[in-house]
Write a protein that holds these residues in place. Structure first.
Motif, PDB file in Angstrom:
ATOM      1  N   ASP A   1       8.173  -9.455   4.469  1.00 29.80           N
ATOM      2  CA  ASP A   1       7.399  -9.399   5.718  1.00 29.80           C
ATOM      3  C   ASP A   1       6.171  -8.515   5.549  1.00 29.80           C
ATOM      4  OD1 ASP A   1       9.335 -10.949   7.089  1.00 29.80           O
ATOM      5  OD2 ASP A   1      10.554  -9.147   7.413  1.00 29.80           O
ATOM      6  N   LYS A   2       5.041  -8.977   6.084  1.00 28.09           N
ATOM      7  CA  LYS A   2       3.818  -8.175   6.019  1.00 28.09           C
ATOM      8  C   LYS A   2       4.030  -6.840   6.702  1.00 28.09           C
ATOM      9  CE  LYS A   2       0.441 -11.807   5.452  1.00 28.09           C
ATOM     10  NZ  LYS A   2      -0.779 -12.455   5.950  1.00 28.09           N
ATOM     11  N   ALA A   3       3.492  -5.799   6.094  1.00 31.22           N
ATOM     12  CA  ALA A   3       3.596  -4.442   6.643  1.00 31.22           C
ATOM     13  C   ALA A   3       2.171  -3.936   6.853  1.00 31.22           C
ATOM     14  CB  ALA A   3       4.412  -3.556   5.701  1.00 31.22           C
ATOM     15  N   ASP A   4       1.886  -2.722   6.383  1.00 32.60           N
ATOM     16  CA  ASP A   4       0.597  -2.082   6.642  1.00 32.60           C
ATOM     17  C   ASP A   4      -0.451  -2.439   5.594  1.00 32.60           C
ATOM     18  OD1 ASP A   4       1.667  -0.750   8.875  1.00 32.60           O
ATOM     19  OD2 ASP A   4       2.421   0.870   7.606  1.00 32.60           O
ATOM     20  N   HIS A   5      -1.691  -2.124   5.943  1.00 31.36           N
ATOM     21  CA  HIS A   5      -2.821  -2.236   5.023  1.00 31.36           C
ATOM     22  C   HIS A   5      -3.176  -0.831   4.538  1.00 31.36           C
ATOM     23  CE1 HIS A   5      -3.388  -6.046   7.240  1.00 31.36           C
ATOM     24  NE2 HIS A   5      -3.841  -6.471   6.077  1.00 31.36           N
ATOM     25  N   PHE A   6      -3.691  -0.742   3.307  1.00 35.77           N
ATOM     26  CA  PHE A   6      -4.095   0.539   2.743  1.00 35.77           C
ATOM     27  C   PHE A   6      -5.454   0.370   2.068  1.00 35.77           C
ATOM     28  CE2 PHE A   6       0.473   0.561   2.989  1.00 35.77           C
ATOM     29  CZ  PHE A   6       0.746   1.818   3.520  1.00 35.77           C
ATOM     30  N   ALA A   7      -6.297   1.379   2.226  1.00 35.21           N
ATOM     31  CA  ALA A   7      -7.644   1.339   1.655  1.00 35.21           C
ATOM     32  C   ALA A   7      -7.603   1.586   0.154  1.00 35.21           C
ATOM     33  CB  ALA A   7      -8.535   2.384   2.322  1.00 35.21           C
ATOM     34  N   VAL A   8      -8.359   0.788  -0.573  1.00 33.33           N
ATOM     35  CA  VAL A   8      -8.479   0.918  -2.023  1.00 33.33           C
ATOM     36  C   VAL A   8      -9.503   2.008  -2.327  1.00 33.33           C
ATOM     37  CG1 VAL A   8      -9.247  -0.286  -4.121  1.00 33.33           C
ATOM     38  CG2 VAL A   8      -7.854  -1.489  -2.405  1.00 33.33           C
ATOM     39  N   ASP A   9      -9.148   2.914  -3.230  1.00 35.06           N
ATOM     40  CA  ASP A   9     -10.071   3.965  -3.652  1.00 35.06           C
ATOM     41  C   ASP A   9     -10.964   3.506  -4.798  1.00 35.06           C
ATOM     42  OD1 ASP A   9      -9.132   6.101  -1.898  1.00 35.06           O
ATOM     43  OD2 ASP A   9      -7.313   6.097  -3.126  1.00 35.06           O
ATOM     44  N   ASP A  10     -10.393   2.773  -5.742  1.00 34.63           N
ATOM     45  CA  ASP A  10     -11.124   2.339  -6.932  1.00 34.63           C
ATOM     46  C   ASP A  10     -10.669   0.939  -7.315  1.00 34.63           C
ATOM     47  OD1 ASP A  10     -12.369   4.975  -7.544  1.00 34.63           O
ATOM     48  OD2 ASP A  10     -10.298   5.572  -7.965  1.00 34.63           O
ATOM     49  N   THR A  11     -11.567   0.146  -7.866  1.00 39.29           N
ATOM     50  CA  THR A  11     -11.147  -1.122  -8.450  1.00 39.29           C
ATOM     51  C   THR A  11     -10.838  -0.891  -9.918  1.00 39.29           C
ATOM     52  OG1 THR A  11     -13.381  -1.803  -9.021  1.00 39.29           O
ATOM     53  CG2 THR A  11     -12.533  -2.515  -6.857  1.00 39.29           C
TER      54      THR A  11
ATOM     55  N   VAL B   1      -5.671   2.177  -6.770  1.00 38.10           N
ATOM     56  CA  VAL B   1      -6.486   1.342  -7.643  1.00 38.10           C
ATOM     57  C   VAL B   1      -5.981  -0.092  -7.500  1.00 38.10           C
ATOM     58  CG1 VAL B   1      -7.221   0.912 -10.024  1.00 38.10           C
ATOM     59  CG2 VAL B   1      -6.784   3.262  -9.261  1.00 38.10           C
ATOM     60  N   SER B   2      -6.905  -1.032  -7.339  1.00 37.39           N
ATOM     61  CA  SER B   2      -6.517  -2.430  -7.193  1.00 37.39           C
ATOM     62  C   SER B   2      -7.497  -3.331  -7.931  1.00 37.39           C
ATOM     63  CB  SER B   2      -6.455  -2.812  -5.709  1.00 37.39           C
ATOM     64  OG  SER B   2      -5.924  -4.118  -5.561  1.00 37.39           O
ATOM     65  N   THR B   3      -7.152  -4.585  -8.000  1.00 36.05           N
ATOM     66  CA  THR B   3      -8.001  -5.552  -8.675  1.00 36.05           C
ATOM     67  C   THR B   3      -9.165  -6.007  -7.798  1.00 36.05           C
ATOM     68  OG1 THR B   3      -6.497  -7.313  -7.986  1.00 36.05           O
ATOM     69  CG2 THR B   3      -6.176  -6.390 -10.199  1.00 36.05           C
ATOM     70  N   SER B   4      -9.105  -5.693  -6.506  1.00 37.08           N
ATOM     71  CA  SER B   4     -10.177  -6.048  -5.571  1.00 37.08           C
ATOM     72  C   SER B   4     -10.484  -4.860  -4.670  1.00 37.08           C
ATOM     73  CB  SER B   4      -9.755  -7.221  -4.683  1.00 37.08           C
ATOM     74  OG  SER B   4      -9.499  -8.364  -5.454  1.00 37.08           O
ATOM     75  N   PRO B   5     -11.740  -4.735  -4.236  1.00 37.15           N
ATOM     76  CA  PRO B   5     -12.082  -3.643  -3.315  1.00 37.15           C
ATOM     77  C   PRO B   5     -11.582  -3.947  -1.900  1.00 37.15           C
ATOM     78  CG  PRO B   5     -13.981  -5.044  -3.643  1.00 37.15           C
ATOM     79  CD  PRO B   5     -12.898  -5.571  -4.548  1.00 37.15           C
ATOM     80  N   GLY B   6     -11.697  -2.966  -1.027  1.00 40.48           N
ATOM     81  CA  GLY B   6     -11.338  -3.169   0.385  1.00 40.48           C
ATOM     82  C   GLY B   6      -9.993  -2.582   0.733  1.00 40.48           C
ATOM     83  N   ARG B   7      -9.110  -3.446   1.202  1.00 41.53           N
ATOM     84  CA  ARG B   7      -7.783  -3.020   1.633  1.00 41.53           C
ATOM     85  C   ARG B   7      -6.725  -3.910   0.980  1.00 41.53           C
ATOM     86  NH1 ARG B   7      -8.090   0.491   5.520  1.00 41.53           N
ATOM     87  NH2 ARG B   7      -6.217   0.075   6.723  1.00 41.53           N
ATOM     88  N   ILE B   8      -5.559  -3.336   0.740  1.00 36.78           N
ATOM     89  CA  ILE B   8      -4.444  -4.125   0.209  1.00 36.78           C
ATOM     90  C   ILE B   8      -3.435  -4.357   1.330  1.00 36.78           C
ATOM     91  CG2 ILE B   8      -4.767  -3.308  -2.150  1.00 36.78           C
ATOM     92  CD1 ILE B   8      -1.694  -2.045  -0.669  1.00 36.78           C
ATOM     93  N   GLN B   9      -2.669  -5.425   1.204  1.00 36.67           N
ATOM     94  CA  GLN B   9      -1.622  -5.773   2.163  1.00 36.67           C
ATOM     95  C   GLN B   9      -0.271  -5.433   1.552  1.00 36.67           C
ATOM     96  OE1 GLN B   9      -1.446  -7.592   5.494  1.00 36.67           O
ATOM     97  NE2 GLN B   9       0.454  -6.464   5.110  1.00 36.67           N
ATOM     98  N   ALA B  10       0.421  -4.476   2.157  1.00 38.81           N
ATOM     99  CA  ALA B  10       1.763  -4.118   1.693  1.00 38.81           C
ATOM    100  C   ALA B  10       2.798  -4.981   2.418  1.00 38.81           C
ATOM    101  CB  ALA B  10       2.029  -2.639   1.955  1.00 38.81           C
TER     102      ALA B  10
END
Length: 182
Positions: A52-62, A38-47
């Motif tokens: 240092d930037k790592a992987d991206h993960f898909a958001v299931d729900d806003t 769950v995130s504040t924005s749809p799409g993908r999050i940046q971990a």
């Protein structure tokens, strides 16, 4: 076991500490639960791996569309930026507060208690965190202790907190145990 339980992992669009997301996520899956991002924005999050930037993960729900009642528990991963972004979102803060109001289990690691402070749910509770949050937690009415993992049952629902990535093994085990009971 978490069979049939759905657990929300609340993160900002960027800034979450990757290992503090992925290790508890795997623990929930291995215990038979269903984690949802769950995130504040749809799409993908940046971990991130620290800074240092790592992987991206898909958001299931806003957070604006997610119903706290649909989840059996909440995990708040850390990272320095992640909880700072979350505490600036009234929707994210309200989402967190709803778990406490419903007496559902909540777990937070590292810097994640910043979001708990903003939700005004730490007063009278005992927590641990990354050491730099000690004063913030005390000023918000919590008792801060320097332990690998703390389970506080003095509020409406159990609260699990941990200090840092080095504590993840104990944190993950405790989280799945508490979520399994809740």
């Amino acid at each position: 076991m978490l069979d049939g339980k759905t657990i929300a992992f609340l993160v900002a669009p960027e800034g979450v500490e990757q290992v503090e997301l992925t290790e508890p996520w795997k623990a929930v899956e291995q215990a038979g639960g269903t984690p949802r991002l769950v995130s504040t924005s749809p799409g993908r999050i940046q971990a991130f791996n620290h800074l240092d930037k790592a992987d991206h993960f898909a958001v299931d729900d806003t957070v604006t569309d997610a119903d706290p009642a649909a989840y059996d528990g909440l995990v708040l991963p850390g990272g320095v930026a992640n909880p700072d972004f979350l505490r600036m979102s009234s929707d994210a803060v309200g989402f967190v507060r709803a778990f406490f109001e419903a007496g559902k289990p909540v777990a937070a690691i590292c810097h994640a208690p910043w979001t708990l402070i903003e939700a005004d749910v730490v007063r009278g509770r005992t927590l641990t965190s990354w050491p730099s949050l000690r004063t913030d937690l005390r000023n918000a009415g919590a008792t801060w202790v320097d332990k690998e993992v703390v389970v506080d049952t003095e509020g409406p629902g159990p609260l699990v907190t941990s200090r840092k990535p080095d504590d993840l093994k104990a944190f993950c085990q405790t989280v799945t145990d508490v979520l399994g009971e809740g």
